[in-house]
Design a protein around this motif. Structure first.
Motif, mmCIF file in Angstrom:
data_model
loop_
_atom_site.group_PDB
_atom_site.id
_atom_site.type_symbol
_atom_site.label_atom_id
_atom_site.label_comp_id
_atom_site.label_asym_id
_atom_site.label_seq_id
_atom_site.Cartn_x
_atom_site.Cartn_y
_atom_site.Cartn_z
ATOM 1 N N UNK A 24 0.876 -1.133 0.077
ATOM 2 C CA UNK A 24 0.030 0.022 0.092
ATOM 3 C C UNK A 24 0.924 1.058 0.117
ATOM 4 N N UNK A 25 0.414 2.402 -0.573
ATOM 5 C CA UNK A 25 1.033 3.490 -0.781
ATOM 6 C C UNK A 25 1.149 4.382 0.559
ATOM 7 N N UNK A 26 1.770 5.165 1.109
ATOM 8 C CA UNK A 26 2.012 5.923 2.239
ATOM 9 C C UNK A 26 0.897 6.879 1.986
ATOM 10 N N UNK A 27 0.772 7.503 0.817
ATOM 11 C CA UNK A 27 -0.290 8.586 0.743
ATOM 12 C C UNK A 27 -1.703 8.010 1.043
ATOM 13 N N UNK A 28 -2.051 6.658 0.711
ATOM 14 C CA UNK A 28 -3.273 6.010 0.998
ATOM 15 C C UNK A 28 -3.448 5.979 2.632
ATOM 16 N N UNK A 29 -2.437 5.542 3.436
ATOM 17 C CA UNK A 29 -2.347 5.694 4.833
ATOM 18 C C UNK A 29 -2.728 7.225 5.315
ATOM 19 N N UNK A 30 -2.022 7.966 4.673
ATOM 20 C CA UNK A 30 -2.230 9.539 5.015
ATOM 21 C C UNK A 30 -3.718 9.845 4.593
ATOM 22 N N UNK A 31 -4.148 9.523 3.732
ATOM 23 C CA UNK A 31 -5.628 9.937 3.270
ATOM 24 C C UNK A 31 -6.647 9.451 4.539
ATOM 25 N N UNK A 32 -6.154 8.255 4.804
ATOM 26 C CA UNK A 32 -7.380 7.587 5.937
ATOM 27 C C UNK A 32 -6.915 8.246 7.294
ATOM 28 N N UNK A 33 -5.560 8.692 7.446
ATOM 29 C CA UNK A 33 -5.520 9.452 8.878
ATOM 30 C C UNK A 33 -6.236 10.810 8.880
ATOM 31 N N UNK A 34 -6.661 11.305 7.658
ATOM 32 C CA UNK A 34 -7.256 12.470 7.845
ATOM 33 C C UNK A 34 -8.680 12.125 8.367
#
Ligand SMILES: Cc1ncc(C[n+]2csc(CCOP(=O)(O)OP(=O)(O)O)c2C)c(N)n1
Ligand SMILES: [Mg+2]
Length: 338
Positions: A264-274
């Protein structure tokens, strides 16, 4: 049969309590991970970080005498059910004072007194047990319900289909008050739902077994509560199973020992962290005037104090004695069992 969920407001005091609970569970797990890295916690450690809103919303919707089954990602349920955090931490540490005398570890927590029937490491293995337990509750003429948490991955096991077929069937006779809570955290280990499920709209799978089902936002405790409360009331009233797919996310690795996450992409994790459940709830409470910086800090400090107390207890506790190796392996036969 997937419905859109609308939710009216939950009382601010309740939301504040849920916030406090989520903060505590997160602090507990962050500490568990630190202890794992220091070699204090052995075996497996699967963190629930990111999914807290599901446990809080569901446990807020059931009675204290209802019972719960879960997979190995199970710390939040017992902590929220009121089990002593020291006993839970000591269990992760494998100490004799642990909830299961240090013999279960992170994946196999068990607290019958508080209606928590485990903690299972075999994916999907708890589903037949939960169906049988739900049947037993109604066979005894009670109005308790059985809540079963399961992952998206567990829905691809054979046990899921066998168990759910029976649940649907027994439900026709009003004999299976089972509330199924799918925690679709988007992955089973490193495999995403679209890569593992022919029909990624997971809730629809319950249609095959005539089990009413809904989908809800699993990052919002209020949304989870509102939909699950209806389902629980319905299961209690009718003795029929009911299911919800909560859309959620785990920020941490699958297990604490998995350091690489190439799937999984780090950006995906970041998006969910929002959409972090704690941050979102905090925002809502600040908006309602129920939280400010000082209170946020005080709640975090109190959570940390309780967690450190649990660690101190776990560290000071003795290892199980060698002669305990063969105890608790088999149940004791009681008079009349044979
Ligand atoms: C029967 C079985 N097959 C495979 C495994 C290995 N395994 C452990 S966790 C896991 C993924 C399960 O994913 P999911 O049900 O979505 O739960 P999550 O970890 O996302 O909470 C797998 C395949 C297992 N423990 N049991
Ligand atoms: Mg999953």
């Amino acid at each position: 049969m997937v419905k859109k969920v609308q939710h009216p407001g939950v009382d601010t005091d309740v939301l504040l309590e849920w916030y406090r609970s989520m903060v505590f569970v997160r602090h507990f797990e962050e500490q568990a991970e630190r202890s794992f890295r220091r070699g204090k916690v052995g075996g497996y450690l699967h963190l629930y970080i990111g999914q807290e809103a599901v446990a809080v919303g569901v446990l807020g919707a059931i009675r204290d005498d209802d019972i719960i089954f879960a997979s190995y990602r199970d710390h939040a349920y017992v902590l929220l059910r009121g089990t002593d955090p020291g006993a839970v931490m000591a269990e992760l540490y494998g100490k004799s004072t642990g909830l299961c005398k240090g013999k279960g570890g992170s994946m196999h927590l068990f607290d019958v007194q508080r209606g928590f029937y485990g903690g299972y490491g075999v994916v999907g293995g708890h589903l037949p047990l939960a169906v049988g337990a739900a049947y037993a509750l109604r066979y005894d003429h009670g109005d308790r319900v059985c809540v079963c948490f399961l992952g998206d991955g567990a829905m691809n096991t054979g046990a899921f289909h066998e168990a759910l077929n029976l649940a649907g069937l027994w439900g026709h006779a009003g004999l299976c008050p089972l509330v199924l809570v799918v925690e679709n955290n988007q992955y089973g280990m490193g495999t995403s739902v679209p890569r593992s499920s022919a029909v990624p709209a997971l809730a629809s799978r319950f249609d095959a077994y005539d089990i009413p089902n809904e989908v809800c936002d699993g990052m919002d405790p209020q949304a989870v509560y509102d939909v699950v409360r209806r389902g629980v009331d319905e299961a209690r009233r009718t003795g029929r199973p009911w299911a919800v797919e909560t859309l959620t996310y785990r920020y941490a690795a699958h297990g604490a020992a998995d350091l690489l996450q190439p799937y999984r992409a780090k950006s995906e994790v970041q998006e969910w962290r929002q959409r972090d459940p704690i941050a979102q709830t905090e925002q809502r409470l600040r908006h309602a005037g129920a939280l400010d910086d000082a209170k946020v800090e005080a709640i975090a400090a109190e959570a940390e104090r309780r967690v450190q107390e649990a660690v101190t207890f776990a560290e000071a506790s003795p290892d199980p004695a060698p002669e305990e190796l063969y105890t608790d392996v088999y149940g004791e036969a009681r008079d009349g069992d044979r």
